[in-house]
Design an enzyme around this catalytic site. Sequence first.
Site, short mmCIF file in Angstrom:
data_model
loop_
_atom_site.label_atom_id
_atom_site.label_comp_id
_atom_site.label_asym_id
_atom_site.label_seq_id
_atom_site.Cartn_x
_atom_site.Cartn_y
_atom_site.Cartn_z
CB CYS A 18 -0.77 0.41 1.33
SG CYS A 18 -1.94 1.51 1.87
CB CYS A 21 0.55 3.70 7.27
SG CYS A 21 -1.23 3.71 7.09
CD GLN A 219 -8.34 19.50 6.14
OE1 GLN A 219 -8.09 18.21 5.72
NE2 GLN A 219 -8.07 20.53 5.94
CE1 TYR A 248 -4.10 29.53 -2.92
CE2 TYR A 248 -4.02 30.69 -1.15
CZ TYR A 248 -3.75 30.17 -2.65
OH TYR A 248 -2.12 31.19 -3.26
CD GLU A 269 -11.07 26.33 -3.59
OE1 GLU A 269 -10.67 26.31 -2.59
OE2 GLU A 269 -10.75 25.77 -4.90
CG ASP A 317 -6.13 25.79 4.49
OD1 ASP A 317 -4.70 24.60 4.46
OD2 ASP A 317 -7.09 24.56 4.45
CB CYS A 344 -1.40 20.00 3.89
SG CYS A 344 -0.89 20.96 2.65
#
Length: 389
Positions: A18, A21, A219, A248, A269, A317, A344
Site C-alpha cells: 500500500c 502509512c 478534511q 484557498y 477558491e 490554506d 499541509c
Amino acid sequence: MQQREEKRKKACPVSNKCGGCQFIHKSYEEQIQVKSTIFRKLMENYCKPEPMITMEQPEHYRNKVHAVFGEDRRHNAISGIYEQKSHRIVPVDSCLIENKKADEIIVSIRGLLKSFKIRPYNEDTGYGLLRHVLIRVGHATGEIMVVLVLSSPMLPSKKNFVKALRTIHPEITTVVVNVNDKDTSLVLGEKEQVIYGKGYIEDKLCGKTFRISPKSFYQVNPVQTEKLYAKAMEYAHLTGKEVVLDAYCGTGTIGMIASDHAARVIGVELNRDAVRDAINNAKCNQISNIRFYQNDAGKFLLEMARQGEKLDVLFMDPPRSGSSEEFLKAVTEVKPNRIVYISCNPETLVRDLKFLVKRNYKVVKSVAVDMFPFTDHVETVVLMSRTDR
Ligand code: SAH
C-alpha cells in the site's frame, strides 16, 4: 531494517504494498517525536513551535474510504487497494486508519454482488460493472453515504440492492450511483444518480453544519480538524470588527467559523464546485456576513490591492505546492495585520514564510497538528504579524 519490516507486517500485512502509512512501524509517541523534530528544524530561523497537537485515539480516523473492486483468477470478487504504482488490486478488508464501519460496509457490498449478479469491473477486458466503492461518514451526525462507481448507468434491481444493504447497515443514509465509463485512474466520473436518500451527507465542525457531496473536499480527520481550526481562530484573535479573507477556502469551512467573530468575511477558491458548496453551506448556517468568489487567489488579492481594499486578517490554506509569488506580493501590498497560514506541507510553508519575513512580516507562533497519524504528513498553523506598525 529487518526488525522494521517485521513491525510493519505485524501492524498491517499489506503496508509494503500500500505504502500509505510510512510510519506504521513506529509507536505513536515516536511518530510525534519525528514529526515535531522535522517541524522544529524547518522553523529554526523563525520561532520555537508550541508542542504538537496529537490525537488521543490515532486509529481509524479517516472519514472517507475508497475501495477498488475486481476479480481474482477464479472470478471471485475482490476489493481493496491498488498496489503502489500499479493497477494490481491488493485485497483489504480492514485498515488501521479507515473508519471501521465504512470498511464493514465495503465487505458487505462485496458479499452481495453474487446474488445480485453484479460483476466487478475488469480493467483489462473492460467487462463487469462495479469499479469502486466510496464511503463518506459524517463524524458528528453519523450519516453515511455510499457511492457505487459503475462502468455503465444500469444497476440491476437497484431498489432491492439498497434494501439488502440497508438491512445489514441501517445507518446508511444515502446511496449514489456514479458512472465512470472512462479509461482513467480517477475514481469518480461525471454522471451521478441518487438511488437512496438525499445524495449528500452533513457533518458538523466547530458548531457549523457542512454539506458533503460525493466530490466535495472535506478534511479526512474530523477530530483533528476541529483542533486545527480552533487553533487557527485562536491565532487570528478576532474581536468582531475585522475584515477577513479566507484564501484557498475550499467549501468555506474556515471563513464560516471565523464569521461569528468578524465584521465581514470574503472567501476565494479556484474550484467551481467547492465555491458552490461554500455558498450553500453559508446559506444553511444562516451566515450573512460572508461572500465567496471563484478565482485564483493571487489574481483576486492583486485586484483587492489595486482597488485599495482594506484587510485585517488573512487566513491562507493553500494546496501542497504552497502559495504563488503573485499572491505573496499582493499580501505585501494589501498588508493585513495578521496572517494565519495553515499548511499541509511544511517545506513550501517555510519557503513562503521566508518571502514574507523579508517584507515586513514576522513569525509570532506556530504549531503542528497531527492530522494524519501513521503517515509522514505534517499539518501546521503559523501566525505572522506586521513589523511596520
Ligand atoms: N481551507 C479549506 C481547503 C484547503 S485545500 C479547508 O480547510 O477545507 C486547498 C484549496 O485550495 C483547494 O480547495 C483547492 O481547490 C484550492 N486552490 C488551489 N489552487 C488555488 C488557487 N490558485 N487559487 C485559489 N484556490 C486554489
